[in-house]
Design an enzyme around this catalytic site. Structure first.
Site, PDB file in Angstrom:
ATOM      1  N   HIS A 400      47.707  11.166  86.798  1.00  0.00           N
ATOM      2  CA  HIS A 400      47.447  11.614  85.427  1.00  0.00           C
ATOM      3  C   HIS A 400      48.149  12.936  85.154  1.00  0.00           C
ATOM      4  O   HIS A 400      48.698  13.589  86.057  1.00  0.00           O
ATOM      5  CB  HIS A 400      45.939  11.743  85.177  1.00  0.00           C
ATOM      6  CG  HIS A 400      45.222  12.684  86.106  1.00  0.00           C
ATOM      7  ND1 HIS A 400      45.359  14.053  86.050  1.00  0.00           N
ATOM      8  CD2 HIS A 400      44.357  12.446  87.126  1.00  0.00           C
ATOM      9  CE1 HIS A 400      44.605  14.619  86.973  1.00  0.00           C
ATOM     10  NE2 HIS A 400      43.996  13.667  87.664  1.00  0.00           N
ATOM     11  N   CYS A 416      43.195  12.899  93.236  1.00  0.00           N
ATOM     12  CA  CYS A 416      44.122  12.344  92.251  1.00  0.00           C
ATOM     13  C   CYS A 416      45.520  12.952  92.409  1.00  0.00           C
ATOM     14  O   CYS A 416      45.705  13.960  93.079  1.00  0.00           O
ATOM     15  CB  CYS A 416      43.618  12.602  90.842  1.00  0.00           C
ATOM     16  SG  CYS A 416      42.316  11.462  90.306  1.00  0.00           S
TER      17      CYS A 416
END
Length: 474
Positions: A400, A416
């Site tokens: 992201h 992440c």
């Protein structure tokens, strides 16, 4: 290792251990050569023949971490085929239960008029016809090649001349070669399809039919590619060719992943740009105006399931330009944790390279994944996920954007992968659902790669999930 060497190893093994089975050899071979896909492929085939789907999938999955070589593509296709078969079997089981329930209800109410009786004929679903269109005019072709820094001017010109005389025998019109300084980590005297030159050592126009140099110019020292009228035509031609290649590669990859997941191609390219969660692409790219096409040609009838990727050259041809000598391949995303670098690759071609932030304390999981969801404007507190999100594991792992760009290049997240917002928007454009994502701790050095101009297709509100607040491992 090639197939002949593999078979020689197999023969030697059975001569030494005549009582052992082929399966024993495959297991032994993968222990001795864990980076050879050919062993993992045959081990997977043997496991699949035994009906051991779980072990077969594990073997095929291991081949995806192996180096490019014999049976690498076959192992990847076998892996995806087995995954599809598992999915179909699950659907068949559910369908049998549903049909049994419907049969029971029909038996109960067969004599009752009502919703079970419908006099309207069922409409048959017909694929949309693909209108015939004139082929795109042949476009000026440009190749970018890197050369060693140690060559003298005379050696450089001589070797580039040998390069053009040996390349592109199928081309029937002149083309341009841009000679650039060596790019560490990239091949020499090999077309760099998705590299944006910063400096050039020379530019040469060659006619492959008459085998003559039409024009050439060599610079005493590296010259800026972005300045000067001398290179203006080459700059424009290269930009259009790279744009077209990117469009076609993105569409082919999306079609390939669509087929892997659904077992068929879409009726039209527009079906790839669906709403979440079926948004393989945010939009279908339109050809550059120079090609004189309203849309990219699409011929689903030319698809061959036995050679799914290879047949996409006929399904969605590259208009106006020759196919690359080193063929395009399905897109893969690769993350090198050691160098904090995320790369988008197509076979031997590096398409994009981005700096990335990863998890602290080895919390970004090494392994093989696929892109499961694509989300435009993912909601989270303080816009922590940036402008795009690509989920690769269901328990909170995603690639992201970020509202902390200063963190890129470090190990700070809970697991992440963070990119700059512009980079994740471009990756979101390229990468469809089902695209492979490989995370490795191997010490791969970061390449000083120069990406072309940003390729971003706008994402719309139909790709958003406004009622979901994500709690990814940021």
């Amino acid at each position: 290792m090639d197939k002949v060497s593999f078979l020689q190893e197999k023969s030697a093994f059975h001569m030494k251990y005549p009582e052992q089975s082929d399966l024993s050899f495959y297991r032994w071979f993968t222990q001795q050569h864990p980076d050879e896909a050919i062993g993992w492929y045959h081990l997977g085939q043997a496991r699949e023949a035994q009906g051991d789907t779980r072990q077969a999938l594990a073997a095929y999955r291991q081949s995806l971490f192996a180096k490019q070589g014999p049976y690498y593509d076959e192992a990847r296709d076998a892996y995806q085929k087995l995954l599809r078969e598992q999915s179909r079997q699950g659907w068949r089981n559910r369908a049998r239960l549903l049909l049994a329930s419907l049969a029971f209800l029909y038996a109960q109410f067969v004599f009752s008029p009502g919703p079970l009786q419908d006099g309207a004929p069922a409409a048959s679903a017909q694929p949309q016809a693909v209108p015939a269109s004139a082929p795109a005019p042949v476009q000026p072709h440009v190749e970018v090649i890197a050369v060693p820094a140690t060559l003298s001017p005379k050696e450089l010109q001589s070797q580039v001349r040998r390069y053009v005389e040996a390349r592109r025998p199928a081309l029937a019109q002149p083309y341009t070669v841009l000679v650039v300084p060596e790019v560490p980590g990239s091949p020499l005297f090999t077309p760099l399809l998705f590299y944006q030159p910063k400096q050039v050592l020379g530019v040469l126009q060659y006619n492959p039919v008459s085998r003559t140099v039409i024009s050439q110019r060599w610079f005493g020292s590296p010259a800026s590619f972005d300045a000067g009228a001398t290179l203006a035509a080459a700059r424009g031609d290269l930009a259009v060719e790279q744009q077209t290649l990117q469009h076609v590669l993105t569409l082919r990859n999306s079609l390939y992943r669509y087929y892997q997941q659904k077992g068929t191609l879409p009726a039209s390219l527009a079906d790839l740009a669906g709403s979440y969660p079926g948004n393989y692409l945010p939009q279908v790219p339109l050809p550059p105006k120079r090609l004189l096409l309203k849309s990219y040609p699409y011929h689903p009838h030319a698809f061959q399931s036995g050679s799914a990727w290879a047949s996409l050259r006929d399904v969605l041809p590259l208009p106006g330009y020759p196919e690359p000598l080193s063929p395009l391949a399905p897109l893969q995303v690769r993350l090198s944790q050691k160098s904090h670098t995320l790369q988008l690759v197509s076979g031997t071609h590096l398409v994009r390279s981005y700096p990335a932030a990863i998890g602290k304390n080895d919390s970004t999981p090494e392994g093989y994944y696929t892109i499961l969801q694509k989300i435009n404007q993912p909601r989270g507190h303080d816009n922590i996920y940036g402008t795009r999100g690509l989920v690769f594991q269901g328990n909170g792992y995603a690639i992201h954007g970020t509202n902390h760009p200063e963190s890129i290049g470090t190990s700070v997240s809970l697991g992440c992968v963070r990119l700059f917002n512009a980079a994740v928007e471009e990756l979101y454009t390229f990468v469809s659902l089902g695209t492979e994502f490989i995370i490795s701790n191997a010490p791969v050095p970061a390449q000083p790669w120069s990406n072309p101009a940003l390729f971003i297709l706008p994402a719309g509100p139909e790709e958003e999930t406004p009622n979901v607040i994500y709690t990814w491992l940021h």
